[in-house]
Enzyme design. Structure first.
Site, PDB file in Angstrom:
ATOM      1  N   HIS A 108       0.947  -1.070  -0.108  1.00 50.36           N
ATOM      2  CA  HIS A 108      -0.100  -0.131  -0.190  1.00 50.36           C
ATOM      3  C   HIS A 108       0.808   1.305  -0.085  1.00 50.36           C
ATOM      4  CE1 HIS A 108       0.083  -0.117   4.673  1.00 50.36           C
ATOM      5  NE2 HIS A 108       0.562   0.648   4.296  1.00 50.36           N
ATOM      6  N   ASP A 139      -0.348  -7.615   1.200  1.00 51.83           N
ATOM      7  CA  ASP A 139       0.084  -6.176   1.206  1.00 51.83           C
ATOM      8  C   ASP A 139       1.612  -6.193   1.305  1.00 51.83           C
ATOM      9  OD1 ASP A 139      -0.283  -3.435   1.502  1.00 51.83           O
ATOM     10  OD2 ASP A 139      -0.252  -3.404   3.457  1.00 51.83           O
ATOM     11  N   GLY A 211       4.180   5.711   9.251  1.00 55.87           N
ATOM     12  CA  GLY A 211       5.715   5.995   8.804  1.00 55.87           C
ATOM     13  C   GLY A 211       6.430   4.695   8.944  1.00 55.87           C
ATOM     14  N   ASN A 212       5.876   4.076  10.119  1.00 60.05           N
ATOM     15  CA  ASN A 212       6.590   2.586  10.376  1.00 60.05           C
ATOM     16  C   ASN A 212       6.256   1.500   9.611  1.00 60.05           C
ATOM     17  OD1 ASN A 212       6.344   3.682  13.739  1.00 60.05           O
ATOM     18  ND2 ASN A 212       8.146   2.546  13.033  1.00 60.05           N
ATOM     19  N   SER A 213       5.035   1.790   8.656  1.00 57.63           N
ATOM     20  CA  SER A 213       4.429   0.712   7.858  1.00 57.63           C
ATOM     21  C   SER A 213       5.550   0.366   6.646  1.00 57.63           C
ATOM     22  CB  SER A 213       3.371   1.362   6.832  1.00 57.63           C
ATOM     23  OG  SER A 213       2.780   0.578   6.101  1.00 57.63           O
ATOM     24  N   THR A 229       2.431  -3.483   9.650  1.00 59.43           N
ATOM     25  CA  THR A 229       1.496  -3.146   8.713  1.00 59.43           C
ATOM     26  C   THR A 229       0.158  -2.534   9.103  1.00 59.43           C
ATOM     27  OG1 THR A 229       2.097  -5.332   7.353  1.00 59.43           O
ATOM     28  CG2 THR A 229       0.015  -4.267   6.850  1.00 59.43           C
ATOM     29  N   ALA A 230      -0.200  -2.473  10.129  1.00 56.82           N
ATOM     30  CA  ALA A 230      -1.555  -2.020  10.547  1.00 56.82           C
ATOM     31  C   ALA A 230      -1.465  -1.749  11.844  1.00 56.82           C
ATOM     32  CB  ALA A 230      -2.526  -3.089  10.142  1.00 56.82           C
ATOM     33  N   ILE A 231      -2.596  -0.686  12.239  1.00 57.45           N
ATOM     34  CA  ILE A 231      -2.729  -0.383  13.876  1.00 57.45           C
ATOM     35  C   ILE A 231      -4.420  -0.507  13.880  1.00 57.45           C
ATOM     36  CG2 ILE A 231      -0.659   1.185  13.874  1.00 57.45           C
ATOM     37  CD1 ILE A 231      -2.633   3.604  13.327  1.00 57.45           C
ATOM     38  N   MET A 232      -4.590  -0.409  15.339  1.00 61.07           N
ATOM     39  CA  MET A 232      -6.206  -0.714  15.537  1.00 61.07           C
ATOM     40  C   MET A 232      -6.361   0.757  15.659  1.00 61.07           C
ATOM     41  SD  MET A 232      -7.922  -2.657  18.660  1.00 61.07           S
ATOM     42  CE  MET A 232      -9.637  -2.768  18.661  1.00 61.07           C
ATOM     43  N   GLY A 266     -10.883 -24.279  -8.424  1.00 61.45           N
ATOM     44  CA  GLY A 266     -12.098 -23.904  -9.042  1.00 61.45           C
ATOM     45  C   GLY A 266     -13.115 -24.496  -8.476  1.00 61.45           C
ATOM     46  N   VAL A 267     -13.206 -24.320  -7.289  1.00 61.81           N
ATOM     47  CA  VAL A 267     -14.353 -24.552  -6.464  1.00 61.81           C
ATOM     48  C   VAL A 267     -15.147 -23.636  -5.350  1.00 61.81           C
ATOM     49  CG1 VAL A 267     -13.851 -27.223  -6.303  1.00 61.81           C
ATOM     50  CG2 VAL A 267     -12.941 -25.608  -4.418  1.00 61.81           C
TER      51      VAL A 267
END
Length: 469
Positions: A108, A139, A211-213, A229-232, A266-267
């Protein structure tokens, strides 16, 4: 009395000395670790062209209640990224995994970027970076710079061996404050945040900010156990990192192939609960019940039926539908493997050749059609879909252009387009032919210099905005 007091103090000092000594050792180790590891962490800046409608959408989206989990750009983008006309700048982190300049970061951060620059540790000379490959499902992205010399690197640790309560460091560039170091512990492992099928996050209370991402989460041995990657959004001390074992596999494929190829049967499948197991005469709940089959895909060719329950793939017992999809995705397309299904109260043993989702479209096209190119969109090789392909996609009539190839480094790649994508609309107009598409693109090039495309990828439809150079 004085002698007894002195004796008591001496005993207390003897008891406290090992704790003090151990504390000094840990502090020295942390200092050395931060200094050594920080040399491999880089500052990444990405510039992308954005549509004014996207900026307006972002403004209104920030006014409504935020979802519980957000990626860094989603919460802070309009506050941190200065806009230069129609350009938008984002900043984040990454880390070197090879002495010749390969860098791991978040997709991202660099997706759709017109320009990516990297600052090395203690180096004020920005270096141009190119995208080697990316994976939207996890990501993750791999970029590369021309190495000025032998660079410091970090290695992946085994995240399966990481323990809850273990100390970890995060090094990155929060709010542009380069090479900031924070300390915390692993709070939990194996978190699924609903981001996708391949969720495998490490939760940490290490202080993580925009910025830590893309930066590393490092254990006390100096190994990378996760990629931040993500924060709450509405919490404190709750952050998430992609596990290193998942990242290591993805990065290897990006480095060798430039893309991630995942197995596909393909299921359509669903979980088997206790009532369903009883109705199917299964000894116990488990496995993945087939509720739909894609014609001529791997499962169909292997002789699977709607109503079969997939119990085992290779030597792995399938717990549920998610377990099946992840297990299949880990297989290499073209790989032959044994599969056990439950049918009419008995186990049936089949052999399946794992497919690749792109093959559903690409294998249908004559060579001459595959060679057709759209001259108006740099880096894209396209062809119209056939009537049979349209039916498989549930379309009343053939429409859209199939992406056969995306040239590395092109505007199309920067926009996130991939082989196998179907371009359904361009500037909200349905696309049925290369000529029609060419006309729409030419008009968009003159009017705005950008084009908005409606893309169908698998069973998902979404818009992308692409700069027209």
């Amino acid at each position: 009395m004085i002698l007894r007091t002195i004796q008591l103090l001496f005993v207390c000092l003897c008891m406290l000395y090992p704790v003090w000594s151990e504390g000094k050792t840990i502090q020295a180790n942390l200092t050395s670790l931060a200094e050594k590891s920080g040399k491999a962490v880089v500052n990444i800046s990405a510039v992308r062209k954005v549509d004014s409608r996207e900026r307006l959408k972002e403004l209104f989206r920030l006014e409504r209640q935020a979802p519980p989990f957000e990626e860094f750009p989603d919460r802070f983008q309009s506050h941190l990224n200065p806009e230069l006309g129609s350009l938008q700048r984002s900043m984040g982190s990454g880390f070197l995994i090879s002495t010749d300049g390969y860098i791991v970061t978040n997709n991202h951060l660099v997706a759709g970027a017109e320009e990516i620059t990297v600052l090395l540790h203690n180096d004020d000379n920005p270096r141009q970076a190119a995208i080697v490959g990316y994976d939207t499902e996890t990501d993750l992205a791999l970029i590369k710079i021309d190495a000025p010399s032998m660079l410091s690197t970090l290695a992946f640790a085994n995240s399966d061996q990481a323990r809850v309560g273990e100390w970890v460091l995060a090094i990155g560039n929060p709010f542009g404050l380069d090479h900031s170091v924070t300390l915390g512990i692993i709070s939990a492992k194996g978190r699924a945040l609903g981001a996708g099928l391949f969720d495998d996050f490490i939760q940490t209370d290490t202080s993580i900010n925009p910025g830590n991402s893309g930066g590393p989460l490092i254990n006390l041995s100096g190994g990378v156990v996760g990629i931040n990657t993500a924060i709450m959004a509405n919490g404190q001390g709750i952050s998430f990192a992609v596990s290193s074992n998942l990242a290591k596999q993805i990065v290897h494929e990006l480095r060798t192939r430039g893309r991630v190829m995942r197995g596909w049967l393909g299921v359509s499948v669903q979980d088997v609960d206790s009532l369903m197991a009883k109705a199917l005469a299964l000894p116990s709940p488990g496995g993945a019940l087939i509720s739909g089959l894609t014609p001529n895909a791997a499962a169909d060719k292997a002789g699977m039926h709607v109503g079969d329950v997939i119990l085992r793939l290779g030597y792995r017992v399938i717990k549920d539908s998610t377990d099946l999809l992840r297990t299949v995705a880990a297989q290499q397309p073209g790989q032959e493997t044994k599969i056990v299904v439950w049918r009419n109260g008995l186990e049936q043993h089949l052999t399946v050749t794992v497919g690749n989702k792109d093959d559903l479209f690409l294998e249908q096209a004559p060579h001459s059609e595959q060679a057709e190119k759209a001259s108006t969109l740099d880096g894209l090789t396209l062809r119209p879909i056939t009537e049979s392909e349209g039916k498989r996609l549930g379309l009343n009539s053939p429409q859209g252009l199939l992406v056969l190839d995306v040239r590395p480094g092109s505007a199309a790649e920067s926009a996130g387009l991939q082989p196998g994508d179907l371009i359904m609309q361009a500037t909200r107009r349905t696309v049925r032919s290369l000529k029609e598409f060419s006309s729409i693109v030419d008009h968009a090039r003159k009017e705005t210099g950008t084009i908005m495309l409606l893309i169908r990828r698998g069973n998902k439809d979404f818009f992308v905005t692409m700069a027209l150079r």
